[in-house]
Design a protein around this motif. Structure first.
Motif: not given
Length: 464
Positions: A341-353, A448-454
């Motif tokens: 959940g910490e790593l994949f619970g929400a999208p993470t911006m790459l990298p910080r602008p 469930n192990g797969s990337p999804v739309l947020t």
């Protein structure tokens, strides 16, 4: 005087908290201040804070006068080079810095360092606090080149004290590398290639020392290799941004890069940045797979880091595959079940602008303080704030745009809706915010192990 200065410390802390930033942290953005609670109509709390600030400033000014009087008296009694004068001048410099009198602080630190050199020797590391004080004040004044030179002087002292292959050099080289990367992130002009070259060279040198001293599979190599790969990404983007005058910019900057063992011109002239970074990650996984102390969580985080890096290079399929490997490892029963959940619970911006900070809403860590933002090193792909509440408050002077972003399963921002502005509607701010987001990639959310739309991910883009 001692009692007065001790009492002043309480007010110094108050001053720092109320202003929301410490003087020793530029060129990074201001720290987030404490929660800005609503004031009663009579404004009494605001008046109390104003009075406290005024009193703190008066006490600081009084302390400065007392330090100077004590130094003059000490010099008159024991001479201008007495051993205690170095520390007394350093304390004066620190107080001047807290009062935001940065240029005076720099001159005072410089005099304190001269006294240390006279009494302790030219190569003595007792000069370190004074050098750091000058770096902090020069950064606050925007004197970045001068601050960079003092960082090089600090490294020179470490090398003179410990030798060129001592592992005690590694932490200071990491610090210098991060600082140069942060400067590049804040400015990113053509001439700032110098900061990338220094950062990359420092990591290369640190990797060499760590390998020599700790062995080829020591876990301390993991972070160094990740940052080396990230430096290659920034070198690649810089090359694309300034293609017409790349060679001249590199050669002009290379003359300023400190000469360190193992740092040859190939560091700046080898443009195979993607391949260089892949080699860094290959070696990183060699470390993780051959060191029995490496945990499954370490390997999973390694794949997450690789996935982030691949997405930055638009290697979407390979990046998602790296994430899937991480998710598979994290699903093992012996692994911390909150890490997914910490790593994949929400999208993470790459990298910080480079010109922005940002806040998003995501599941909080178990037992974490949900009101506290995650202050991530600006030189690395940014983690989003661990918060399920509203975004942390900002100083009234800060400009920001609140947007809602749809992030695809491949980490692409598909749709951006403006939600609000601060202080008021501003088309220029909105354009900059949209540009910052559209030019970034996101680590996608997984289910469930797969990337999804947020959909409608809340993002506050804070303009520096």
């Amino acid at each position: 005087m001692g009692l007065t200065l001790k009492t002043t410390g309480v007010f110094l802390l108050l001053l720092l908290l109320l202003n929301g930033t410490a003087a020793n942290e530029p060129p990074l953005p201001e720290d987030q201040p404490a929660q800005d609670n609503a004031l009663p109509e009579d404004g009494e709390p605001q008046a109390t804070l104003t009075n406290a600030l005024t009193e703190a400033e008066a006490l600081l000014d009084s302390s400065i006068d007392q330090y100077r009087a004590a130094i003059a008296e000490h010099e008159a009694q024991l001479g201008p080079f007495d051993t205690e004068l170095g520390e007394m001048n350093y304390s004066l410099g620190k107080t001047l810095q807290l009062r935001y009198r940065f240029q005076e602080a720099i001159e005072t630190y410089r005099h304190a360092m001269h006294l240390k050199r006279v009494n302790d020797g030219v190569f003595s590391l007792t000069q370190e606090p004074m050098l750091r004080g000058m770096i902090e004040s020069q950064s606050a004044l925007g004197q970045i080149d001068d601050a960079g030179e003092h960082y090089q002087q600090l490294l020179w002292l470490y090398r003179k004290s410990y030798g060129d292959d001592d592992p005690r050099l590694i932490p200071i080289m990491e610090e210098i590398s991060r600082w140069h990367m942060q400067v590049y992130n804040r400015r990113g002009t053509q001439d700032d290639i110098y900061h990338l070259l220094v950062s990359y060279g420092m990591y290369t040198y640190a990797i060499s020392i760590a390998t020599q001293q700790y062995g080829a599979y020591d876990l301390r190599l993991v972070s160094l290799l990740e940052h080396s790969a990230l430096a290659n990404y920034y070198l690649s983007t810089h090359n694309k941004t300034f293609p017409s005058s790349w060679e001249n910019a590199v050669m002009a900057s290379y003359d300023r890069v400190p000469r360190l063992p193992g740092m040859g011109e190939e560091l700046s002239l080898n443009r195979n940045y993607y391949q260089n970074g892949r080699r860094d990650y290959k070696r990183m996984f060699d470390v993780l797979e051959n060191n029995p102390a490496a945990k499954p969580e370490d390997i999973a985080k390694g794949y997450v880091s690789l996935g982030d890096w691949l997405l930055l290079f638009d290697k979407t399929t390979q990046g998602i595959h790296a994430y899937e490997k991480a998710v598979t490892i994290l699903a093992r029963p012996e692994v911390d079940n909150g890490l997914t959940g910490e790593l994949f619970g929400a999208p993470t911006m790459l990298p910080r602008p480079a010109e922005t900070e940002y806040w998003t809403n995501r599941p909080a860590k178990q037992g974490a303080d949900t009101d506290t933002p995650d202050n991530t090193d600006a030189s690395t792909p940014a983690n989003i704030a661990q918060s399920t509440q509203s975004p942390p408050p900002l100083p009234a002077s800060k400009e920001y745009v609140m947007v809602a972003v749809d992030v695809s399963a491949t980490g692409v921002p598909d749709k951006i809706d403006t939600v609000s502005f601060h202080p008021e509607k501003n088309e220029s701010l909105e354009k900059r915010a949209r540009k910052a987001i559209t030019s970034s990639r996101f680590r996608p959310r997984f289910e469930n192990g797969s990337p999804v739309l947020t959909k409608a991910l809340p993002v506050r883009v804070i303009m520096n």
